[in-house]
Scaffold this active site. Structure first.
Site, PDB file in Angstrom:
ATOM      1  N   SER A  70       0.804  -1.218   0.000  1.00  0.00           N
ATOM      2  CA  SER A  70       0.000   0.000   0.000  1.00  0.00           C
ATOM      3  C   SER A  70       0.839   1.271   0.000  1.00  0.00           C
ATOM      4  O   SER A  70       0.391   2.321  -0.475  1.00  0.00           O
ATOM      5  CB  SER A  70      -0.935   0.012   1.215  1.00  0.00           C
ATOM      6  OG  SER A  70      -0.198  -0.102   2.424  1.00  0.00           O
ATOM      7  N   GLY A 117      -1.908  -4.309   1.112  1.00  0.00           N
ATOM      8  CA  GLY A 117      -1.988  -5.525   1.905  1.00  0.00           C
ATOM      9  C   GLY A 117      -1.045  -6.623   1.488  1.00  0.00           C
ATOM     10  O   GLY A 117      -1.006  -7.686   2.126  1.00  0.00           O
ATOM     11  N   ASN A 168       4.037  -5.542   5.630  1.00  0.00           N
ATOM     12  CA  ASN A 168       2.897  -6.347   6.083  1.00  0.00           C
ATOM     13  C   ASN A 168       3.337  -7.655   6.722  1.00  0.00           C
ATOM     14  O   ASN A 168       2.653  -8.173   7.608  1.00  0.00           O
ATOM     15  CB  ASN A 168       1.941  -6.593   4.914  1.00  0.00           C
ATOM     16  CG  ASN A 168       1.207  -5.335   4.518  1.00  0.00           C
ATOM     17  OD1 ASN A 168       0.641  -4.636   5.355  1.00  0.00           O
ATOM     18  ND2 ASN A 168       1.218  -5.017   3.230  1.00  0.00           N
ATOM     19  N   ASP A 177      -4.878   7.198   9.809  1.00  0.00           N
ATOM     20  CA  ASP A 177      -4.585   5.878  10.383  1.00  0.00           C
ATOM     21  C   ASP A 177      -3.224   5.830  11.066  1.00  0.00           C
ATOM     22  O   ASP A 177      -2.896   4.870  11.768  1.00  0.00           O
ATOM     23  CB  ASP A 177      -4.693   4.772   9.329  1.00  0.00           C
ATOM     24  CG  ASP A 177      -3.682   4.927   8.180  1.00  0.00           C
ATOM     25  OD1 ASP A 177      -2.761   5.770   8.277  1.00  0.00           O
ATOM     26  OD2 ASP A 177      -3.813   4.191   7.184  1.00  0.00           O
TER      27      ASP A 177
END
Length: 208
Positions: free
Chosen positions: A37, A74, A102, A183
């Site tokens: 991402s 992801g 990730n 986030d």
């Protein structure tokens, strides 16, 4: 006879001119940003992701480049390994390899991350494609042992394959709310500018 000789001389001269001029013809330097991402441009506008901003910055410096976005939000190193061949077309000059974040967030064993990155780099090298390896750092909550093992992956592989390393993709962005989305993990457009600024001195010298 004189006409044939003149025609032959003209054709020979034309071939020589074409052969001389051909190497001077510029070819677009093809770059693929291959990652997760952070490369894909999570929750950013169409022109705000790292590949797009990198291409714009390089063109502003006079380089004829194309930077394709092969980021998948992801994605892990295992996912990257499985899609590498069809995500990076033949004729690509350079891959910016950015994966592993990730894996780390999921607490996967660092050895898995290293093995997958190693296999991807070996495959790209075998295809004659240049590589810039992009590093990531482990989150502090994973502990010092995990951090030591994970953080060491990127400089180790960069040295093994003799490729340039961006030590930490989010350098200057991590833990800086003004450069992050809400986030607290992904960069905003200004954060991407900072990432491009950090990567340019490493990537630009590789463009022929």
């Amino acid at each position: 006879m004189a006409f044939k000789q003149a025609k032959r001389a003209f054709c020979t001269a034309l071939i020589c001119v074409v052969a001389w001029a051909a190497p001077a013809a510029a070819e677009t330097f093809g770059i693929v940003g291959f990652g997760d991402s952070l490369m894909a441009g999570f929750n950013l506008g169409p022109d705000e992701g790292f590949p797009q901003k990198l291409e714009a910055a390089l063109k502003a410096r006079g380089h004829d480049v194309s930077v394709a976005n092969a980021g998948v939000s992801g994605d892990t190193t295992s996912g990257g390994l499985s899609r590498l061949d069809w995500s990076v077309p033949d004729g690509t000059d350079l891959v910016i390899l950015e994966l592993g974040a990730n894996d780390m967030l999921r607490g996967l064993p660092p050895q898995i991350t290293e093995d997958n990155l190693d296999r991807m780099m070996a495959s790209l090298k075998a295809r004659g494609i240049g590589i810039v390896l992009v590093g990531m750092l482990a989150a502090p909550n994973l502990g010092p042992d995990y951090a030591t093992a994970f953080n060491g992956i990127y400089p180790k592989l960069a040295a093994k394959y003799g490729v340039p390393l961006v030590p930490f993709f989010l350098d200057g962005v991590a833990a800086n709310p003004s450069l992050q989305l809400e986030d607290g993990l992904h960069p905003n457009a200004a954060g991407v500018d900072r990432m491009v600024e950090g990567a340019l001195p490493i990537i630009e010298p590789l463009i022929r």
